[in-house]
Design an enzyme around this catalytic site. Structure first.
Site, PDB file in Angstrom:
ATOM      1  N   ASP A   1       8.987  47.466  32.750  1.00 23.19           N
ATOM      2  CA  ASP A   1       9.396  46.069  32.599  1.00 23.19           C
ATOM      3  C   ASP A   1       8.148  45.220  32.858  1.00 23.19           C
ATOM      4  OD1 ASP A   1      10.302  43.448  32.935  1.00 23.19           O
ATOM      5  OD2 ASP A   1      12.235  44.107  33.759  1.00 23.19           O
TER       6      ASP A   1
ATOM      7  N   TYR B   1      10.383  29.053  24.588  1.00 23.21           N
ATOM      8  CA  TYR B   1       9.613  30.047  23.832  1.00 23.21           C
ATOM      9  C   TYR B   1       8.269  29.473  23.386  1.00 23.21           C
ATOM     10  CZ  TYR B   1       8.525  33.582  20.255  1.00 23.21           C
ATOM     11  OH  TYR B   1       7.915  34.562  19.504  1.00 23.21           O
TER      12      TYR B   1
ATOM     13  N   THR C   1      12.188  40.701  11.080  1.00 20.78           N
ATOM     14  CA  THR C   1      12.566  41.531  12.228  1.00 20.78           C
ATOM     15  C   THR C   1      13.891  40.989  12.774  1.00 20.78           C
ATOM     16  OG1 THR C   1      11.431  40.012  13.707  1.00 20.78           O
ATOM     17  CG2 THR C   1      10.165  41.920  12.977  1.00 20.78           C
TER      18      THR C   1
HETATM   19  N1  LIG Z   1       9.522  38.738  14.912  1.00 17.67           N
HETATM   20  C1  LIG Z   1       8.919  37.588  14.697  1.00 17.67           C
HETATM   21  O1  LIG Z   1       9.232  36.874  13.709  1.00 17.67           O
HETATM   22  C2  LIG Z   1       7.819  37.117  15.629  1.00 17.67           C
HETATM   23  C3  LIG Z   1       7.121  35.961  15.308  1.00 17.67           C
HETATM   24  C4  LIG Z   1       6.126  35.517  16.173  1.00 17.67           C
HETATM   25  C5  LIG Z   1       5.831  36.229  17.322  1.00 17.67           C
HETATM   26  N2  LIG Z   1       6.520  37.362  17.630  1.00 17.67           N
HETATM   27  C6  LIG Z   1       6.183  38.064  18.875  1.00 17.67           C
HETATM   28  O2  LIG Z   1       5.891  39.426  18.593  1.00 17.67           O
HETATM   29  C7  LIG Z   1       6.303  40.241  19.699  1.00 17.67           C
HETATM   30  C8  LIG Z   1       7.228  41.341  19.213  1.00 17.67           C
HETATM   31  O3  LIG Z   1       8.356  40.740  18.602  1.00 17.67           O
HETATM   32  P1  LIG Z   1       9.466  41.595  17.816  1.00 17.67           P
HETATM   33  O4  LIG Z   1       9.993  40.744  16.736  1.00 17.67           O
HETATM   34  O5  LIG Z   1       8.949  42.944  17.493  1.00 17.67           O
HETATM   35  O6  LIG Z   1      10.592  41.691  18.955  1.00 17.67           O
HETATM   36  P2  LIG Z   1      11.717  42.817  19.187  1.00 17.67           P
HETATM   37  O7  LIG Z   1      12.796  42.122  19.924  1.00 17.67           O
HETATM   38  O8  LIG Z   1      12.032  43.523  17.915  1.00 17.67           O
HETATM   39  O9  LIG Z   1      10.974  43.851  20.139  1.00 17.67           O
HETATM   40  C9  LIG Z   1      10.542  43.469  21.412  1.00 17.67           C
HETATM   41  C10 LIG Z   1      10.475  44.689  22.301  1.00 17.67           C
HETATM   42  O10 LIG Z   1      10.080  44.242  23.599  1.00 17.67           O
HETATM   43  C11 LIG Z   1      10.900  44.876  24.566  1.00 17.67           C
HETATM   44  N3  LIG Z   1      10.976  44.042  25.762  1.00 17.67           N
HETATM   45  C12 LIG Z   1      11.648  42.879  25.936  1.00 17.67           C
HETATM   46  N4  LIG Z   1      11.531  42.455  27.194  1.00 17.67           N
HETATM   47  C13 LIG Z   1      10.758  43.381  27.837  1.00 17.67           C
HETATM   48  C14 LIG Z   1      10.290  43.497  29.162  1.00 17.67           C
HETATM   49  N5  LIG Z   1      10.603  42.604  30.115  1.00 17.67           N
HETATM   50  N6  LIG Z   1       9.519  44.561  29.480  1.00 17.67           N
HETATM   51  C15 LIG Z   1       9.216  45.489  28.545  1.00 17.67           C
HETATM   52  N7  LIG Z   1       9.663  45.448  27.289  1.00 17.67           N
HETATM   53  C16 LIG Z   1      10.413  44.386  26.936  1.00 17.67           C
HETATM   54  C17 LIG Z   1      12.246  45.066  23.886  1.00 17.67           C
HETATM   55  O11 LIG Z   1      13.017  46.078  24.510  1.00 17.67           O
HETATM   56  C18 LIG Z   1      11.826  45.395  22.461  1.00 17.67           C
HETATM   57  O12 LIG Z   1      11.675  46.786  22.275  1.00 17.67           O
HETATM   58  C19 LIG Z   1       6.960  39.294  20.705  1.00 17.67           C
HETATM   59  O13 LIG Z   1       6.018  38.926  21.699  1.00 17.67           O
HETATM   60  C20 LIG Z   1       7.338  38.110  19.856  1.00 17.67           C
HETATM   61  O14 LIG Z   1       7.459  36.926  20.612  1.00 17.67           O
HETATM   62  C21 LIG Z   1       7.527  37.819  16.807  1.00 17.67           C
END
Ligand SMILES: NC(=O)c1ccc[n+]([C@@H]2O[C@H](COP(=O)([O-])OP(=O)(O)OC[C@H]3O[C@@H](n4cnc5c(N)ncnc54)[C@H](O)[C@@H]3O)[C@@H](O)[C@H]2O)c1
Length: 255
Positions: free
Chosen positions: A59, A153, A190
């Protein structure tokens, strides 16, 4: 030879989405990868699929977890070359504008997205400072523009942008040979992308279409588009790049 051959890497939140794609891409280019995630089922599935990926439950909000992950990797491999601070959450409550965001919500989002990256950088620097390396922090285009429906966020991702620059300068001036850069995905296909579209109600399919129409390149990004940019920053190809913000948004924030 792979682009990150034999490099020792950690990818947080690597059980799903963008993190899973990054872990797979680094492994395909020769890295020995530790995927960490608070979701053990997702993380184990990623590790089971590739010989050079291991999984550790972690975590990112908990400092003792960071110490355990670093100990494990340093004991096994003797060094850390690449740290990808990817774990992040969008929200845990539905109300998200400045007036309706609760203090609990602010703290919950910032605990993962901002504090988690702070802890990652601090522990990463400690692990890498004798040998050098690359830290890549997942921020967002939410750091670069107003986010009326994602107040906490947007602020948490702006913190990531700012702390990345400071880590870059600190490590450079100390002579640690650690680079630190941020990556800013836009609209990515995603489950988090779906969550963004669901905010404020309305038809999710129509909202995706409207959002995509506003992207100059005319399509949403994929997890592989983000992983390619992270791979570049993680590799020695980016040896003179630090403190940079690499925006992966199909041109969405240009105008
Ligand atoms: N998907 C998008 O459109 C997008 C856009 C901009 C930025 N991001 C950033 O990219 C990163 C990944 O996003 P994603 O879309 O793959 O998200 P996702 O929700 O598909 O995956 C996130 C992963 O992080 C894990 N996680 C969450 N809280 C946690 C914690 N406290 N400790 C350890 N693991 C934890 C979850 O279990 C999950 O496996 C994030 O930082 C997100 O903010 C995503």
């Amino acid at each position: 030879m792979g682009r990150v051959d034999q490099k020792i890497a950690i990818v947080t939140g690597g059980g799903n989405g963008i993190g899973r794609a990054i872990a797979g891409r680094l492994a395909a280019e020769g890295a020995i990868v530790t995927v960490t995630d608070q979701n053990p089922a997702a993380g184990k599935a990623v590790a089971d699929a590739v010989d050079t990926i291991q999984f550790l439950e972690h975590d990112v909000r908990i400092e003792a977890d960071w110490a355990k992950v670093m100990d494990n990797v340093l004991q096994k491999h003797g060094r850390l070359d690449i740290l990808i601070n990817n774990a992040g959450i969008l929200a845990t409550e539905s109300s998200q504008d400045v007036e309706s965001t609760s203090l609990n919500q602010w703290q919950a989002v910032n605990a993962v997205n901002s504090e988690g990256v702070f802890l990652g950088c601090q522990h990463g620097i400690e692990a890498m400072k004798a040998t050098g390396g690359s830290i890549v922090n997942l921020s967002s285009i939410a750091a670069l523009m107003a986010t009326p429906h994602l107040f906490a966020y947007g602020a948490s991702k702006a913190a990531v942008r700012q702390l990345t620059k400071t880590v870059a300068v600190h490590c450079g001036r100390k002579g640690y040979r650690i680079r630190c850069n941020s990556v800013h995905p836009g609209v990515i296909e995603t489950s988090m992308g779906d969550q963004v579209m669901a905010l404020g109600g309305g038809n999710v399919k129509e909202k995706w279409a409207a959002r995509i129409a506003a992207i100059p390149l005319g399509e949403a990004g994929t997890v592989d588009d983000v992983a390619s940019c992270v791979l570049f920053l993680a590799s020695d190809e980016a040896r003179h790049v630090t403190g940079a913000a690499l925006v992966v948004d199909g041109g969405m924030t240009i105008e």
